[in-house]
Motif scaffolding. Structure first.
Motif, mmCIF file in Angstrom:
data_model
loop_
_atom_site.group_PDB
_atom_site.id
_atom_site.type_symbol
_atom_site.label_atom_id
_atom_site.label_comp_id
_atom_site.label_asym_id
_atom_site.label_seq_id
_atom_site.Cartn_x
_atom_site.Cartn_y
_atom_site.Cartn_z
ATOM 1 N N GLN A 167 0.786 -1.188 0.165
ATOM 2 C CA GLN A 167 0.049 0.074 -0.228
ATOM 3 C C GLN A 167 0.748 1.228 -0.015
ATOM 4 O O GLN A 167 1.143 1.665 0.884
ATOM 5 C CB GLN A 167 -1.026 0.094 1.295
ATOM 6 C CG GLN A 167 -1.948 -1.142 1.373
ATOM 7 C CD GLN A 167 -2.790 -0.969 2.530
ATOM 8 O OE1 GLN A 167 -2.488 -1.199 3.743
ATOM 9 N NE2 GLN A 167 -3.975 -0.262 2.226
ATOM 10 N N GLU A 168 1.256 1.753 -1.190
ATOM 11 C CA GLU A 168 1.889 2.794 -1.193
ATOM 12 C C GLU A 168 1.160 4.104 -1.123
ATOM 13 O O GLU A 168 1.642 5.293 -0.820
ATOM 14 C CB GLU A 168 2.271 3.124 -2.709
ATOM 15 C CG GLU A 168 3.831 2.247 -2.955
ATOM 16 C CD GLU A 168 4.456 2.455 -4.316
ATOM 17 O OE1 GLU A 168 5.340 3.235 -4.184
ATOM 18 O OE2 GLU A 168 3.696 1.727 -5.256
ATOM 19 N N CYS A 169 -0.163 3.763 -0.741
ATOM 20 C CA CYS A 169 -1.214 5.026 -0.559
ATOM 21 C C CYS A 169 -0.895 5.551 0.687
ATOM 22 O O CYS A 169 -1.354 6.936 0.722
ATOM 23 C CB CYS A 169 -2.526 4.375 -0.573
ATOM 24 S SG CYS A 169 -2.847 3.237 0.595
ATOM 25 N N TRP A 170 -0.088 5.025 1.736
ATOM 26 C CA TRP A 170 0.113 5.634 2.947
ATOM 27 C C TRP A 170 1.353 6.683 2.539
ATOM 28 O O TRP A 170 1.274 7.518 3.805
ATOM 29 C CB TRP A 170 0.641 4.545 3.835
ATOM 30 C CG TRP A 170 -0.702 3.859 4.351
ATOM 31 C CD1 TRP A 170 -1.044 2.475 3.737
ATOM 32 C CD2 TRP A 170 -1.542 4.015 5.524
ATOM 33 N NE1 TRP A 170 -2.036 2.196 4.780
ATOM 34 C CE2 TRP A 170 -2.296 3.211 5.619
ATOM 35 C CE3 TRP A 170 -1.381 4.953 6.410
ATOM 36 C CZ2 TRP A 170 -3.292 3.196 6.843
ATOM 37 C CZ3 TRP A 170 -2.175 4.883 7.504
ATOM 38 C CH2 TRP A 170 -3.470 4.155 7.624
ATOM 39 N N GLY A 171 1.757 6.682 1.567
ATOM 40 C CA GLY A 171 2.695 7.913 1.127
ATOM 41 C C GLY A 171 2.195 9.139 1.415
ATOM 42 O O GLY A 171 2.799 10.368 1.629
ATOM 43 N N ILE A 172 1.086 9.265 1.415
ATOM 44 C CA ILE A 172 0.319 10.764 1.470
ATOM 45 C C ILE A 172 0.043 11.186 2.707
ATOM 46 O O ILE A 172 -0.276 12.286 3.052
ATOM 47 C CB ILE A 172 -0.999 10.834 0.525
ATOM 48 C CG1 ILE A 172 -2.084 9.907 1.195
ATOM 49 C CG2 ILE A 172 -0.902 10.320 -0.898
ATOM 50 C CD1 ILE A 172 -3.354 10.256 0.700
ATOM 51 N N LEU A 173 0.525 10.323 3.681
ATOM 52 C CA LEU A 173 0.397 10.636 5.092
ATOM 53 C C LEU A 173 1.693 10.374 5.957
ATOM 54 O O LEU A 173 1.911 10.261 7.143
ATOM 55 C CB LEU A 173 -0.580 9.541 5.706
ATOM 56 C CG LEU A 173 -2.053 9.791 5.183
ATOM 57 C CD1 LEU A 173 -2.822 8.930 5.994
ATOM 58 C CD2 LEU A 173 -2.579 11.120 5.669
ATOM 59 N N ARG A 174 2.765 10.789 5.229
ATOM 60 C CA ARG A 174 4.215 10.407 5.634
ATOM 61 C C ARG A 174 4.166 11.591 7.059
ATOM 62 O O ARG A 174 4.898 11.084 8.030
ATOM 63 C CB ARG A 174 5.267 10.962 4.686
ATOM 64 C CG ARG A 174 5.402 9.420 3.778
ATOM 65 C CD ARG A 174 6.586 9.600 2.919
ATOM 66 N NE ARG A 174 6.463 8.435 1.822
ATOM 67 C CZ ARG A 174 6.222 8.566 0.605
ATOM 68 N NH1 ARG A 174 6.442 9.578 0.077
ATOM 69 N NH2 ARG A 174 6.391 7.387 -0.047
ATOM 70 N N PRO A 175 4.293 12.819 6.809
ATOM 71 C CA PRO A 175 4.337 13.593 8.057
ATOM 72 C C PRO A 175 3.752 13.161 9.374
ATOM 73 O O PRO A 175 4.125 13.210 10.261
ATOM 74 C CB PRO A 175 3.862 14.987 7.488
ATOM 75 C CG PRO A 175 4.158 14.860 6.221
ATOM 76 C CD PRO A 175 3.640 13.578 5.842
ATOM 77 N N MET A 176 2.388 12.648 9.204
ATOM 78 C CA MET A 176 1.455 12.277 10.080
ATOM 79 C C MET A 176 2.288 10.782 10.726
ATOM 80 O O MET A 176 2.478 10.662 12.169
ATOM 81 C CB MET A 176 0.067 11.803 9.839
ATOM 82 C CG MET A 176 -0.638 11.448 11.045
ATOM 83 S SD MET A 176 -0.633 9.475 11.340
ATOM 84 C CE MET A 176 -1.611 9.007 9.834
ATOM 85 N N LEU A 177 2.698 10.119 9.776
ATOM 86 C CA LEU A 177 3.129 8.773 10.336
ATOM 87 C C LEU A 177 4.613 9.052 10.991
ATOM 88 O O LEU A 177 5.081 8.229 12.193
ATOM 89 C CB LEU A 177 3.332 7.811 9.123
ATOM 90 C CG LEU A 177 1.884 7.438 8.610
ATOM 91 C CD1 LEU A 177 2.236 6.705 7.179
ATOM 92 C CD2 LEU A 177 1.339 6.319 9.474
ATOM 93 N N LYS A 178 5.544 9.800 10.490
ATOM 94 C CA LYS A 178 6.502 9.994 10.918
ATOM 95 C C LYS A 178 6.516 10.630 12.467
ATOM 96 O O LYS A 178 7.120 10.190 13.474
ATOM 97 C CB LYS A 178 7.291 11.167 9.999
ATOM 98 C CG LYS A 178 8.850 11.451 10.512
ATOM 99 C CD LYS A 178 9.216 12.466 9.904
ATOM 100 C CE LYS A 178 10.859 12.901 10.082
ATOM 101 N NZ LYS A 178 11.586 11.868 9.522
#
Length: 223
Positions: A167-178
């Protein structure tokens, strides 16, 4: 199961049974995957596996961010190149069409499509998810090696009767995930992988994406 069978039957699983995966089984799976190829033995990957309350917390955080910013957060590493060219764009469009056909969602029903797409951020009901972390300072070679690690995870999952969805879609939430995972200053989440026991009765799992004919992608010389 032999490798050829695992490769042939692997799909992007988008519906899972609720059966939990034990910590012991997940640890054994990850340990086996450590034999993935790694140029220079750098092993540039790191993973965070979430299940139970930890998984629910990520889902809730994603819903919170996407409610205010449906397109996600700014990123300098887009999922696809801008103005993706042919034949790649046609392939991307076609697999989407095939998925909605399998789900019996009409092409014109945008609301139903968006509702289905939101399942990405719930891991399609999988009992566990793996977040693939890489250091931003790594070069293109190390990104490739991390991809080989992901493929190794997927094939080893097939051997265990599990399914996966990268799921590369999670790439649009990188700041939150970081922030959520407390990553290091130069670390980033590349993508996620939903994992669990596939639901064989769900229509979406009947989808087998088309692949290009060999002559489109291969040149054999000197034979």
């Amino acid at each position: 199961m032999d490798v050829s069978t695992a490769v042939a039957q692997r799909i992007s699983t988008r519906a899972f049974k609720p059966d939990a995966l034990s910590e012991a089984d997940v640890r054994e799976w990850l340990t086996a995957a450590q034999r993935a190829p790694s140029g220079g033995n750098v092993q540039p990957w790191r993973v965070i596996v979430v299940s139970g309350d930890a998984k629910d917390a990520v889902i809730a955080k994603a819903a919170e961010v996407l409610k205010d910013s449906p397109a996600g957060q700014p990123t300098d590493r887009a999922i696809y190149p801008k103005d993706l060219w042919e034949p790649h764009e046609a392939r991307r469009r076609r697999v989407g069409e095939m998925m909605y056909e399998a789900l019996e969602i009409p092409r014109s029903d945008r609301a139903a499509k968006l509702a289905w797409f939101a399942n990405n951020y719930r891991f399609f009901g999988a009992p566990a998810a793996v977040f693939i972390v890489i250091d931003e300072r790594m070069g293109h070679g190390q990104w490739g090696h991390t991809g080989m690690y992901m493929q190794t995870l997927a094939l080893l999952a097939e051997e265990r009767g599990w399914g996966t969805c990268m799921q590369e879609c999670w790439g649009i939430l990188r700041p939150m995930l970081k922030e959520h995972f407390g990553l290091g200053e130069t670390e980033m989440v590349w993508c996620a992988m939903a994992v669990g026991v596939p639901d064989p009765d769900h229509k979406v799992n009947s989808l087998r994406a088309e692949r290009a004919d060999l002559d489109e992608i291969a040149e054999l010389k000197g034979f």
